[in-house]
Design a protein around this motif. Structure first.
Motif, PDB file in Angstrom:
ATOM      1  N   ARG A  74       5.865  10.370   4.571  1.00 15.62           N
ATOM      2  CA  ARG A  74       5.251   9.226   3.902  1.00 15.62           C
ATOM      3  C   ARG A  74       4.165   8.585   4.761  1.00 15.62           C
ATOM      4  O   ARG A  74       3.218   8.017   4.233  1.00 15.62           O
ATOM      5  N   ASP A  96       5.033  -4.015  -4.261  1.00 18.37           N
ATOM      6  CA  ASP A  96       5.633  -4.390  -2.976  1.00 18.37           C
ATOM      7  C   ASP A  96       7.023  -3.795  -2.755  1.00 18.37           C
ATOM      8  O   ASP A  96       7.773  -4.261  -1.897  1.00 18.37           O
ATOM      9  N   VAL A 148       2.790   4.253  -2.481  1.00 19.35           N
ATOM     10  CA  VAL A 148       2.173   5.140  -3.476  1.00 19.35           C
ATOM     11  C   VAL A 148       1.668   4.336  -4.686  1.00 19.35           C
ATOM     12  O   VAL A 148       0.540   4.529  -5.151  1.00 19.35           O
ATOM     13  N   ALA A 168       5.907   6.108  -9.616  1.00 21.77           N
ATOM     14  CA  ALA A 168       4.866   5.200  -9.111  1.00 21.77           C
ATOM     15  C   ALA A 168       3.477   5.654  -9.577  1.00 21.77           C
ATOM     16  O   ALA A 168       2.664   4.838 -10.026  1.00 21.77           O
ATOM     17  N   ALA A 214       0.826  -1.222   0.000  1.00 25.44           N
ATOM     18  CA  ALA A 214       0.000   0.000   0.000  1.00 25.44           C
ATOM     19  C   ALA A 214       0.852   1.260   0.000  1.00 25.44           C
ATOM     20  O   ALA A 214       0.476   2.272   0.581  1.00 25.44           O
ATOM     21  N   CYS A 225      12.226   8.038   2.900  1.00 31.93           N
ATOM     22  CA  CYS A 225      11.908   8.771   1.666  1.00 31.93           C
ATOM     23  C   CYS A 225      12.187  10.248   1.910  1.00 31.93           C
ATOM     24  O   CYS A 225      12.114  10.716   3.048  1.00 31.93           O
ATOM     25  N   GLY A 274      10.788   9.324  -7.497  1.00 31.73           N
ATOM     26  CA  GLY A 274      10.290   7.945  -7.354  1.00 31.73           C
ATOM     27  C   GLY A 274       8.780   7.867  -7.219  1.00 31.73           C
ATOM     28  O   GLY A 274       8.144   6.985  -7.810  1.00 31.73           O
ATOM     29  N   MET A 275       8.194   8.795  -6.463  1.00 33.36           N
ATOM     30  CA  MET A 275       6.738   8.742  -6.293  1.00 33.36           C
ATOM     31  C   MET A 275       6.028   9.119  -7.594  1.00 33.36           C
ATOM     32  O   MET A 275       4.955   8.604  -7.892  1.00 33.36           O
ATOM     33  N   GLY A 303      10.244  12.546   0.817  1.00 29.87           N
ATOM     34  CA  GLY A 303       8.929  13.136   1.059  1.00 29.87           C
ATOM     35  C   GLY A 303       8.572  14.293   0.142  1.00 29.87           C
ATOM     36  O   GLY A 303       7.615  15.015   0.419  1.00 29.87           O
TER      37      GLY A 303
END
Ligand SMILES: Cc1cc2nc3c(=O)[nH]c(=O)nc-3n(C[C@H](O)[C@H](O)[C@H](O)COP(=O)(O)OP(=O)(O)OC[C@H]3O[C@@H](n4cnc5c(N)ncnc54)[C@H](O)[C@@H]3O)c2cc1C
Length: 386
Positions: A100, A158, A19, A299, A17, A49, A295-296, A51
């Motif tokens: 996060r 994951d 991002v 995602a 669960a 992270c 990275g987010m 953030g």
């Protein structure tokens, strides 16, 4: 919901669960699918992270229908970069910084409001594939109980430590030599030196440490460090302090008491992003060092790129979907990861950076083409064919 009363048949089961998992869960529930989102950690959880949601990530969240999240974050519009005794303050397109714990919890709540069933403290393990059954069976494992459910599609969100495909495709994950490790924490108290509105970035030979004010004026710290340096310093806290010291940034007592989180080695690549009725997303699909803070965004944009294929997979699975997803991911995400890798590689040469910083500080606008390129739209925002 208790495992005993949980429905046994799902359109989609999502592992993780973060991002990636929360956003694709939200999107598929909005499309009317029955979605189970299972997270192995107790919720809400912390995660190493920086953030920072950069401008491109915020636009990708807007596109996903999750743009309201920006109201929770603290705005930033500068990067205060330091290496040795050299410094430069550079403009950035406005982003938002958020811990996060807060971000991922908000995303999961949006997913639940859209109809997703969420289970925390629940690990997803794939059962062996059966190509005749029309579904993939997965084991849901909690501390005391476990049960098996079926899904037309399983999505692996994951994360870096992804083990979902360890039986199906053990040889398809490649970790880069010399890869760094991520560490991070969020603190209530921090020196006033770390002002709001900017990312403070300490760069040194053994790695870099990013510090930014997040919600409630807390300070988020995310670092990418050489594993040897962490060993030599006797642990992540001393390793972070060592980098701060090298650039003259203050460190303080609360760093020793903080709840630090770590990651496995960061730079990794997966050659095939799935197996029988399984598709892989987010860090689990491949990652590089986080210097550019994207990275987010990968995602979220990855979830947008996966959405139409996931719908297709639920209604008519074909093994060729794995190749199509791998190719689409390479176009949408891998191409951007290579740019980030280039920037991170340049930063591994502190002398080069130190020579550049006075020039950048004198002409901050010179960095604009690079930041504009890093914050360029993802295909989901350009509405172009993906
Ligand atoms: C030091 C550092 C700084 C960073 N800074 C930034 C930044 O400033 N901006 C930015 O955009 N990105 C940044 N990133 C990158 C960003 O953190 C990741 O790209 C992002 O978290 C990817 O999300 P994800 O959902 O793929 O994985 P994750 O967020 O890691 O989520 C994966 C989840 O899956 C769960 N899980 C694992 N296995 C299972 C299982 N079998 N069953 C159920 N659940 C499972 C895990 O517990 C975890 O909660 C940074 C990364 C690091 C390491």
């Amino acid at each position: 919901m208790h495992l005993n009363t949980l429905p046994r048949d799902w359109d989609v089961v999502i592992a993780g669960a973060g991002v990636a998992g929360a956003v694709i869960a939200y999107r598929l529930a909005c499309r009317g699918l029955r979605v189970l989102l299972a997270e192995k950690a107790a919720w809400p959880r912390n995660k190493a992270c920086g953030g920072c949601l950069n401008a491109a990530t915020l636009r990708a969240l807007d596109h996903a229908g999750l743009g309201e999240v920006r109201q929770l974050g603290r705005p930033y519009a500068q990067l205060a970069l330091a290496s040795g005794q050299r410094r430069a303050t550079l403009p950035l397109p406005e982003g938002r910084a958020l811990s996060r714990r807060r971000l991922d919890d908000w995303l999961v709540r949006q997913a639940m409001q859209a109809g997703v069933v969420f289970l925390d403290s629940t690990q997803v393990v794939l059962r062996p594939a059966d190509t005749q059954s029309g579904c993939r069976r997965v084991l849901l494992r909690q501390r005391q109980v476990q049960c098996t459910v079926s899904a037309r599609l399983v999505i692996g969100g994951d994360g870096l430590g992804s083990r979902l495909l360890r039986e199906d495709a053990p040889d398809e994950l490649h970790v880069a030599d010399g890869s760094r490790i991520g560490v991070g924490t969020t603190l209530d108290e921090a020196p006033a030196f770390y002002t709001s509105g900017r990312i403070h970035m300490a760069c040194a030979a053994p790695g870099y440490v990013g510090l930014v004010r997040v919600e409630s004026n807390r300070l988020n710290i995310g670092a990418a460090l050489d594993p040897d340096w962490i060993k030599r310093c006797g642990g992540p806290v001393e390793a972070v302090k060592g980098v701060l010291r090298q650039v003259g940034f203050p460190s303080w007592g609360a760093l020793d008491e903080a709840d630090w989180h770590g990651t496995p080695q960061l730079t990794r690549r997966r050659t095939r992003l799935g197996s029988e009725r399984v598709l892989i997303l987010g860090d689990a699909a491949g990652y590089v060092e986080p210097f550019t803070g994207e990275g987010m965004g990968w995602a979220v944009a990855g979830a947008a790129a996966l959405e139409p294929l996931a719908l297709e997979a639920v209604f008519a699975w074909r093994p060729a979907l794995v190749e199509r997803w791998t190719a689409r991911h390479a176009r949408v995400i891998r191409a951007r990861q290579r740019g980030c890798q280039g920037v991170a590689a340049a930063l591994r040469r502190p002398r080069l950076l130190q020579a550049t910083l006075p020039w950048l500080d004198a002409v901050p606008a010179s960095v604009a083409p690079l930041t504009a390129w890093l914050n360029r739209d993802y295909p989901c925002n350009r509405r172009e064919a993906q």
